[in-house]
Scaffold this motif. Sequence first.
Motif, PDB file in Angstrom:
ATOM      1  N   VAL A   1      24.610  87.872  49.637  1.00 59.34           N
ATOM      2  CA  VAL A   1      26.028  87.335  49.842  1.00 59.34           C
ATOM      3  C   VAL A   1      27.042  88.379  49.848  1.00 59.34           C
ATOM      4  O   VAL A   1      27.034  89.250  48.700  1.00 59.34           O
ATOM      5  CB  VAL A   1      26.159  86.174  48.909  1.00 59.34           C
ATOM      6  CG1 VAL A   1      27.575  85.703  49.276  1.00 59.34           C
ATOM      7  CG2 VAL A   1      25.269  85.268  48.902  1.00 59.34           C
ATOM      8  N   VAL A   2      27.721  88.665  50.680  1.00 57.04           N
ATOM      9  CA  VAL A   2      28.706  89.832  50.777  1.00 57.04           C
ATOM     10  C   VAL A   2      30.275  89.225  51.260  1.00 57.04           C
ATOM     11  O   VAL A   2      30.368  88.136  52.032  1.00 57.04           O
ATOM     12  CB  VAL A   2      28.254  90.636  52.153  1.00 57.04           C
ATOM     13  CG1 VAL A   2      29.497  92.027  51.969  1.00 57.04           C
ATOM     14  CG2 VAL A   2      26.906  91.185  51.567  1.00 57.04           C
ATOM     15  N   ARG A   3      31.147  89.971  50.560  1.00 55.82           N
ATOM     16  CA  ARG A   3      32.597  89.716  50.822  1.00 55.82           C
ATOM     17  C   ARG A   3      32.917  90.203  52.322  1.00 55.82           C
ATOM     18  O   ARG A   3      32.691  91.518  52.583  1.00 55.82           O
ATOM     19  CB  ARG A   3      33.556  90.299  49.886  1.00 55.82           C
ATOM     20  CG  ARG A   3      34.885  89.673  49.958  1.00 55.82           C
ATOM     21  CD  ARG A   3      35.763  90.377  48.633  1.00 55.82           C
ATOM     22  NE  ARG A   3      35.094  89.981  47.378  1.00 55.82           N
ATOM     23  CZ  ARG A   3      35.657  89.073  46.605  1.00 55.82           C
ATOM     24  NH1 ARG A   3      36.520  88.070  46.945  1.00 55.82           N
ATOM     25  NH2 ARG A   3      34.904  89.029  45.288  1.00 55.82           N
ATOM     26  N   ARG A   4      33.364  89.306  53.028  1.00 53.57           N
ATOM     27  CA  ARG A   4      33.555  89.669  54.498  1.00 53.57           C
ATOM     28  C   ARG A   4      34.564  90.949  54.810  1.00 53.57           C
ATOM     29  O   ARG A   4      34.291  92.059  55.318  1.00 53.57           O
ATOM     30  CB  ARG A   4      34.049  88.741  55.320  1.00 53.57           C
ATOM     31  CG  ARG A   4      34.373  88.917  56.813  1.00 53.57           C
ATOM     32  CD  ARG A   4      34.724  87.907  57.704  1.00 53.57           C
ATOM     33  NE  ARG A   4      34.812  88.320  59.162  1.00 53.57           N
ATOM     34  CZ  ARG A   4      35.779  89.290  59.800  1.00 53.57           C
ATOM     35  NH1 ARG A   4      36.589  89.901  59.017  1.00 53.57           N
ATOM     36  NH2 ARG A   4      35.430  89.539  60.981  1.00 53.57           N
TER      37      ARG A   4
ATOM     38  N   VAL B   1      32.032  85.791  61.958  1.00 52.32           N
ATOM     39  CA  VAL B   1      32.338  85.078  60.724  1.00 52.32           C
ATOM     40  C   VAL B   1      34.023  84.717  60.652  1.00 52.32           C
ATOM     41  O   VAL B   1      34.657  85.874  60.702  1.00 52.32           O
ATOM     42  CB  VAL B   1      31.615  85.450  59.414  1.00 52.32           C
ATOM     43  CG1 VAL B   1      32.022  84.961  58.361  1.00 52.32           C
ATOM     44  CG2 VAL B   1      30.137  85.270  59.783  1.00 52.32           C
ATOM     45  N   ARG B   2      34.461  83.732  59.962  1.00 55.21           N
ATOM     46  CA  ARG B   2      35.895  83.543  59.735  1.00 55.21           C
ATOM     47  C   ARG B   2      35.991  83.140  58.084  1.00 55.21           C
ATOM     48  O   ARG B   2      37.330  83.407  57.658  1.00 55.21           O
ATOM     49  CB  ARG B   2      36.669  82.467  60.348  1.00 55.21           C
ATOM     50  CG  ARG B   2      36.776  82.782  61.789  1.00 55.21           C
ATOM     51  CD  ARG B   2      37.442  84.070  62.258  1.00 55.21           C
ATOM     52  NE  ARG B   2      37.471  84.402  63.777  1.00 55.21           N
ATOM     53  CZ  ARG B   2      36.767  85.385  64.182  1.00 55.21           C
ATOM     54  NH1 ARG B   2      35.884  85.929  63.447  1.00 55.21           N
ATOM     55  NH2 ARG B   2      36.710  85.550  65.263  1.00 55.21           N
ATOM     56  N   THR B   3      34.817  82.915  57.637  1.00 50.26           N
ATOM     57  CA  THR B   3      34.901  82.554  56.281  1.00 50.26           C
ATOM     58  C   THR B   3      35.160  83.997  55.369  1.00 50.26           C
ATOM     59  O   THR B   3      34.737  84.911  55.858  1.00 50.26           O
ATOM     60  CB  THR B   3      34.059  81.954  55.618  1.00 50.26           C
ATOM     61  OG1 THR B   3      32.747  82.631  55.914  1.00 50.26           O
ATOM     62  CG2 THR B   3      33.975  80.544  56.479  1.00 50.26           C
ATOM     63  N   GLU B   4      35.478  84.025  53.975  1.00 44.26           N
ATOM     64  CA  GLU B   4      35.582  85.201  53.249  1.00 44.26           C
ATOM     65  C   GLU B   4      34.167  85.703  53.047  1.00 44.26           C
ATOM     66  O   GLU B   4      33.874  86.945  52.571  1.00 44.26           O
ATOM     67  CB  GLU B   4      36.274  84.900  52.127  1.00 44.26           C
ATOM     68  CG  GLU B   4      36.675  86.210  51.162  1.00 44.26           C
ATOM     69  CD  GLU B   4      37.073  87.544  51.814  1.00 44.26           C
ATOM     70  OE1 GLU B   4      36.836  88.509  51.060  1.00 44.26           O
ATOM     71  OE2 GLU B   4      37.498  87.509  52.998  1.00 44.26           O
ATOM     72  N   LEU B   5      33.217  84.782  52.691  1.00 43.31           N
ATOM     73  CA  LEU B   5      31.966  85.186  52.312  1.00 43.31           C
ATOM     74  C   LEU B   5      30.946  85.096  53.346  1.00 43.31           C
ATOM     75  O   LEU B   5      30.893  83.975  53.991  1.00 43.31           O
ATOM     76  CB  LEU B   5      31.514  84.258  51.109  1.00 43.31           C
ATOM     77  CG  LEU B   5      32.468  84.517  49.933  1.00 43.31           C
ATOM     78  CD1 LEU B   5      32.063  83.589  48.561  1.00 43.31           C
ATOM     79  CD2 LEU B   5      32.638  85.783  49.364  1.00 43.31           C
TER      80      LEU B   5
END
Length: 494
Positions: A236-239, A155-159
Motif C-alpha cells: 500500500v503506497v501513498r499516491r 487513481v484519484r484516491t490518496e492511497l
Amino acid sequence: MSAHEDVGELVPEGTFLRPDDSVRRFAGGTVLVGGSPLWLLKLGAQGARVFGRWVNGGEALRRNAGEQRLARRLLDAGLLHPESPRGRFTLADLTLVTPVKDNASGVHRLLEATDELSERIIVDDGSVEPLPEAALRHEKPLGPAAARNAGWQRVRTELIAFVDSDVVPETGWLDAILPLFSDPEVAAVAPRIRSRPGDAPLERYEQDRSALDLGSRPAPVRPMSRVSYVPGAALVVRRSALAELGGFDTRLRFGEDVDLVWRLAASGHTVRYAPESVVWHDPRAGLLEWMRQRFEYGTSAASLSARHPGLLCCAKVSRWSALSWGLLASGRPVTALATAAVTTALFPRALRGRGIPATEALRLAGVGHLGAGRILAEATRRTWWPPALVAALFGGRARAVTSAVLLPCLIESAGKGPSWALLRLLDDLSYGAGVWAGCLKERTIGPLRPQFTDDSLCRGSGRRLPASRSIGSKAGRTCDRSRSSQRYERVGAR
C-alpha cells in the motif's frame, strides 16, 4: 539518521508505541540498545520516564512537541513501533491496482476477496486471452512495473493498494495498515505475505521459507537492516509519494519493488512492514518453475547494486570477525579463537562510560562474532558457491570448509525430511546462479563483494559509535542543553 534529526513531521497524537523485541534497557532505563542496525541510545532521566510510560504503562503519545520528536527518533531507529487506534483514511481513500498476465481465475478470486473496495483497477499485461475485468490492456507484455504504473496513474484516491493476482488478502487486512498513514512521514506499508498451505514438499517448504514472507516482527524498511525490502506483490503506497518519484522503474524486469522502496527511503520517506496484516500467496506449482523464480530474483541484484551503490552486498561483517573466521577456515583454529577472544574482550572497553554493563558488552561481541559466521556461511552457500565448488573439487581443506558451510542447512532441516533439505539447497543455488548471471550481464561484481565495517571499535577508540543529535531529556524539549551527556549512537553492523 534521517531528516527527522532536525525537525521532521511530528508523530500523530494518540499513537501507541510498542518496543521492538530487541530492545534492552540499562542504567535505570536511560540507556537503550536495540534496533536494526544495532543502536545505542542514551536518554535523560525525563526521557527515560517518558519511554517507560509508553512501553510499560501503555500510555498513548501526547500532544507534546518534545515527546513527539523523541518518538520520531525512536521509531526511525526501529526501537519502537507505532499502533494507531484511529486514522483519517478509510477504505474510500484507497484504490486497488492489480497487474495480471494469464491468470483469470486469480483475478476472480482477488475481486471476491476485496469486494469491500469500491475502486479497483485491473491492468491486463498482454494476456493471451483478454480479461474482461481489465480497465487497461497492454497488447504485449511490458512487465509488472509498467503495468502498475499504467494502473496507478488512473487513481484519484490518496492511497493505492498494489496486489498481484496470485495473492488473496485476509478479511480485514487493511485494518492494521490504514491507521499507519495517519503519520505523514509514512509513504508505504507492506503486509506479511504468507505462502498458502499445502501437502506437497514444495508447498511445505514455502510455508517455512517463502522468499516473500519477511517474518512476524514489525520493522521500518530500509537497506542493510532486518527488513531491508518488501515485495510489491502486496504493498500500500501513498499516491503523492509515488508521483514524486515517478512510480516504478520500467527498465527493471525484476527488483522494481525493491528499487521503489529504496528510493522512497532515500527521499526521506518512511516505509513500514506490518505483519499484523496478512495476505496469502500462491507458491509456484512445479520445481523447475520455482527454481526459475529464485534465479530471476537473483538476477535483480546487479541492477539494484548499480542503482543503489553500497546498499546491496552478499555479506556485511566486521573486519575482525571476518579475520577470525578466515583464520579458522584456513586451518588455524588456535589463532582464530585467540583473535575472537581478544576482540570480544576489548568490546567492553570501547563502551566504557556509556552505561552498558561489561556482561552485556561481552554478549553483544560474542553474538556479533557468531552472527558474522552465519552471514559468511550463507554468502558462501548462496552467492559464492560457484568458486567454492571449484575449490572443493581440488582441495581437501576447501571440501571441509564447504561441508561446514552446509551444516546450518542440515541443522535447519532437522525433522523436516530430506526433500526439505534438498529444496533448501536448491533455493540458495538457484538464487546464487541468478546473481552471477546478472553480474555478467551488467558487467559488475558489486553483489559479489562483501562489506567490512570499521574495526576501530576493537581497538577501543569508540569511533564506531558516532555521536549524533541528543535525545531529549525533558518531555517538553527537543534535546538537553549538554550534548556531551546524551548521545544517539550506532553500535555498528556486528
